[in-house]
Write an enzyme that holds these catalytic residues in place. Structure first.
Site, mmCIF file in Angstrom:
data_model
loop_
_atom_site.group_PDB
_atom_site.id
_atom_site.type_symbol
_atom_site.label_atom_id
_atom_site.label_comp_id
_atom_site.label_asym_id
_atom_site.label_seq_id
_atom_site.Cartn_x
_atom_site.Cartn_y
_atom_site.Cartn_z
ATOM 1 N N GLN A 248 -66.338 -43.720 33.143
ATOM 2 C CA GLN A 248 -67.426 -44.123 32.244
ATOM 3 C C GLN A 248 -66.966 -43.938 30.800
ATOM 4 O OE1 GLN A 248 -70.795 -41.542 32.541
ATOM 5 N NE2 GLN A 248 -72.145 -42.841 31.322
ATOM 6 N N SER B 150 -69.063 -42.119 25.630
ATOM 7 C CA SER B 150 -69.037 -41.178 24.499
ATOM 8 C C SER B 150 -67.804 -41.372 23.631
ATOM 9 C CB SER B 150 -69.041 -39.738 25.017
ATOM 10 O OG SER B 150 -70.240 -39.450 25.659
ATOM 11 N N GLU C 147 -77.868 -41.723 35.968
ATOM 12 C CA GLU C 147 -77.313 -40.394 35.712
ATOM 13 C C GLU C 147 -78.405 -39.332 35.905
ATOM 14 O OE1 GLU C 147 -75.821 -39.729 31.712
ATOM 15 O OE2 GLU C 147 -74.391 -38.267 32.457
#
Lengths: 405, 387
Positions: A130, A133, A249
């Site tokens: 993923q 960030s 999530e």
């Protein structure tokens, strides 16, 4: 109110249990004297095991059947996880892909993307990571600066950096949030991409943490070429697509809370084996407080499950459970180290590892502070703090920040 | 797996909220603190009308045959409005009697509420202490449970002992609890259920008003008091203590809900420096902390409510954990309520002090929140080393 399985659920559990009894010997051994040591070997064995779990119907339980899943509900997913834990075998390697990224592709991807990527993801043939960030975009995720520019032929060029990326060192693909239009307000100029991790210009670097181990990575993108069909969910629609991932999530956190291993029984055992500590009123008091809250989280998980079964989507309040778990475990680490002394901080101590890991976990999936803001506003209905970034094109926002610095 | 309330449970809760809303319980709580104890409305007729006295009594004895969680729903509603209602002691007492054929003759009047019972709280042994004990009048040291002579179920024995801060004892018709009765092997050996009529000689019930006028309490003194021996199994005697813990937890969680609601309302409307105070992170985070503890408390009410019948081996753990978390949540909520309101929150006219008083006293009753927390540790360590 009932904590027992329905007859249907009991049948499902029996089926899962018998599959595990039959195949447990094929699972990779990760603990004890016979444990695999070599990192590459471990990854290979766990990928193969994920493939077997998928064939047995123990992975992608909630995925639709047309994508290789079982088309079942969250309760069946939890039953699978419970039985896997009971059998003391590892679960799937790519929990992030199967739990969060796959469902995002199912929700927003094109038919071609679904048929190309979902099968290999589910079977562990291609692991995913993923790529959300960034060093300057964590809690404020919509501030991502990784920049994708479209070329004349419709392909894309990607530049930027991501961080806190689990599994990037062996992932085949990543789901990446990039800025495609800096001249609109920040939530609007984002697009989601599928990025091959072996593409020229992708560099993965391990990020060592307090424990000394590198469980996360930094990933750098230097003029990486992406095809036009790498876009997921449409250009400029990246924020909505990212919210889907974040919703899954929350489901994962809400249901897998005890999967982190921070549970009251484990901590109680660590104290109970020390006879003096066991009788010490102050130690008992602290343990009792920690354990009560961790027990509560177990039942919060059951409440989440009940809501999911009724078709409700878990809200941001699932974040409260995460706050309770992390802070409870931090306190437990403190207590156990106080009771055991410096020995708790020995090189191979499970407690030393936990104590080192938790300060970072406090910020994982959104810092505790931002979680409390979100819950205060979305659950309690409190007014937001005045924002200085609303309605301002991202490029302008950046130059304002630069001028203020 | 299903933790949702049944339709009947939703109705029970709504009916309780509706019935209680007919009384000005908060105003009464404040007036009673000012010395006007007759300001407290008598809520027992309403409770009778609603069928609450018989909640935990089997249908064959005139009760509703419901379980702990249903009773906890009602107590939660009482806690929301700080209702002064003498249910806690009655429910715990009837839970023992319901398991004792020798006490069955008392049940019909108790189920209808014609008579009212109170529970004599005697704490069962834990992993460190072997004795059954009671709260002391002063200090936190545990005192010995009442004791008495030999007797078969249904027979009368003489029981003596002191019990401090007994909930709902003032005005009760019968006291139900535990006494250590003599056995053929010796004196004071066997924890046994007993029922004692308060009108009997040797029974003294001394009402005590302590800090929170809504909490009915008494010191009970038994001097050779005639007691009917009950054949309730020992497990039900321990379970009554844990039930009382669970009921207090449920009541506390209800109080937390109101304290949070009132605080939220103020944080949204009160402005400083040109914006609502609830938009400041400091206020927002303190209210979120109350929500976190409230939510943990709610989850543990489910655990406690389920385990009394669904997992009796875990009832002590579940009820103690619920009491521990709910007690701390109530303290946090009451203190936050005061601080969010600023100085006005600490004044007599405001409701916040009533919740604060409720929190401080409740946390010290029935072995205290502290004692419940200790039992959580004890139960878990026992299980961890046995496994």
């Amino acid at each position: 109110m009932d904590l027992d399985d329905t007859p249907q659920q009991a049948a499902h559990r029996a089926q899962v249990r018998s599959w595990l009894e039959e195949h447990a010997s094929e699972a990779p051994v990760l603990n004890g004297p016979d444990a695999l040591q070599d990192e590459q070997e471990i990854i290979a064995a766990r990928r193969a095991w994920q493939g077997k779990l998928a064939e047995g119907g123990l992975a992608g339980v909630t995925w639709p059947k047309e994508f290789g899943g079982q088309g079942q509900g969250p309760i069946e997913q939890v039953i699978c996880s419970q039985e896997i834990a009971r059998a003391k075998v590892p679960g799937i390697l790519d929990a992030i892909g199967v739990g969060m990224l796959g469902p995002t592709i199912i929700a927003h991807g094109t038919d071609e993307q679904k048929s190309r990527y979902l099968g290999p993801m589910l079977h562990g043939d291609e692991v995913w990571c993923q790529l959300f960030s960034e060093p300057a975009a964590g809690s404020d995720l919509a501030a991502v600066q990784s920049r994708a520019r479209r070329a004349d032929d419709g392909s894309w060029r990607l530049n930027g950096q991501k961080v806190w990326t689990t599994n990037a060192q062996f992932a085949s693909y990543g789901l990446l949030l990039a800025r495609t239009d800096p001249d609109v307000p920040k939530h609007k100029g984002l697009t989601m991409f599928i990025v091959p991790m072996d593409a020229p210009g992708v560099t993965v670097r391990g990020l060592r943490q307090i424990s000394g181990e590198a469980e996360f990575n930094e990933v750098f993108f230097d003029d990486v070429a992406l095809d036009a069909d790498a876009v997921v969910g449409g250009e400029g629609n990246g924020w909505a697509t990212a919210l889907t991932t974040l919703m899954f999530e929350r489901v994962t956190i809400g249901l897998g809370s005890e999967g982190l291993g921070y549970n009251s029984n484990r901590f109680a055992h660590a104290i109970a084996t020390n006879e003096d500590a066991r009788r010490d009123p102050e130690v008992r008091h602290v343990l009792g407080e920690i354990a009560s809250e961790l027990l509560a989280v177990r039942f919060t998980g059951y409440r989440t499950l009940t809501a999911l079964q009724k078709g409700q989507v878990p809200g941001p309040e699932a974040g409260l459970a995460k706050i309770t778990i992390v802070n409870g475990a931090i306190r437990a680490g403190e207590l156990i180290a106080d009771v055991q002394g410096p020995d708790a901080l020995g090189k191979d101590s499970e407690w030393a590892y936990m104590i080192s890991f938790l300060p970072g976990l406090k910020s994982a999936g959104g810092t505790e502070e931002i979680l409390r803001n979100t819950i205060g506003e979305r659950v309690l209905g409190l007014p937001p703090a005045p924002r200085l970034d609303k309605g301002i094109p991202f490029s302008e926002l950046r130059s304002k920040e630069a001028a203020a610095a | 797996m299903n933790l949702a309330l049944s339709d009947e449970q939703v109705l029970l809760r709504e009916a309780a909220r509706g019935a209680l809303s007919r009384f000005k319980t908060l105003e009464a709580a404040r007036e009673a603190l000012d010395g006007h104890e007759d300001a407290l409305p008598d809520l027992w007729p309403m409770a009778r009308e609603a069928g609450w006295p018989g909640l935990l009594i089997d249908e064959e004895h005139g009760g509703a045959g419901l379980d702990a969680f249903d009773a906890m729903l009602v107590l939660g509603e009482c806690g929301r409005v700080l209702a002064s209602i003498k249910l806690l002691g009655h429910l715990a007492a009837t839970a023992i009697l319901n398991e004792a054929p020798a006490g069955a003759s008392l049940l019909a009047d108790l189920a209808s509420g014609e008579q009212r019972a109170a529970y004599l709280p005697v704490k069962p042994p834990d992993d460190l202490a072997q004795e059954w004990t009671v709260d002391a009048r002063v200090g936190s040291k545990r005192e010995p449970a009442p004791s008495g002579g030999r007797g078969a179920p249904g027979e009368q024995v003489r029981v003596s002992g002191e019990l401090a801060f007994v909930p709902d004892a003032p005005g009760a018709d019968v006291l139900v609890g535990v006494a250590m009765l003599d056995t053929p092997q010796g004196t004071g050996g066997e924890p046994t259920g007993v029922a004692i009529e308060t009108s009997a000689d040797g029974v003294e019930v001394e009402p005590i008003m302590r800090y929170d006028a809504t909490r009915s309490l008494a010191h009970v003194s038994l001097k050779e008091a005639p007691a009917t021996v009950l054949d309730a199994p020992q497990s039900s005697l321990a379970a009554a203590w844990h039930l009382a813990q669970a009921l207090l937890a449920a009541e506390s969680v209800g109080s937390v809900e109101t304290a949070l609601d009132v605080s939220l309302g103020y944080a949204k409307e009160r402005h400083t420096f040109g914006r609502p105070i609830g938009s400041y992170q400091a206020i927002k985070h303190s209210l979120t902390e109350v929500l976190r503890q409230l939510d943990n408390g709610r989850s543990l009410l489910y655990y406690a409510g389920w385990s009394r019948r669904g997992g009796p081996d875990e009832f002590a753990l579940a009820a103690s954990a619920a009491r521990s978390v709910a007690g701390r949540a109530l303290d946090q909520a009451a203190r936050t309520m005061i601080s969010v309101h600023g100085g006005i929150g600490a004044t007599w006219e405001h409701d916040a002090p009533l919740y604060f008083r409720r929190a401080q006293l409740t946390r010290r009753l029935l072995g205290g929140t502290h004692g419940a927390t200790d039992r959580v540790a004890g139960e878990l360590m026992t299980a961890a080393t046995a496994a």
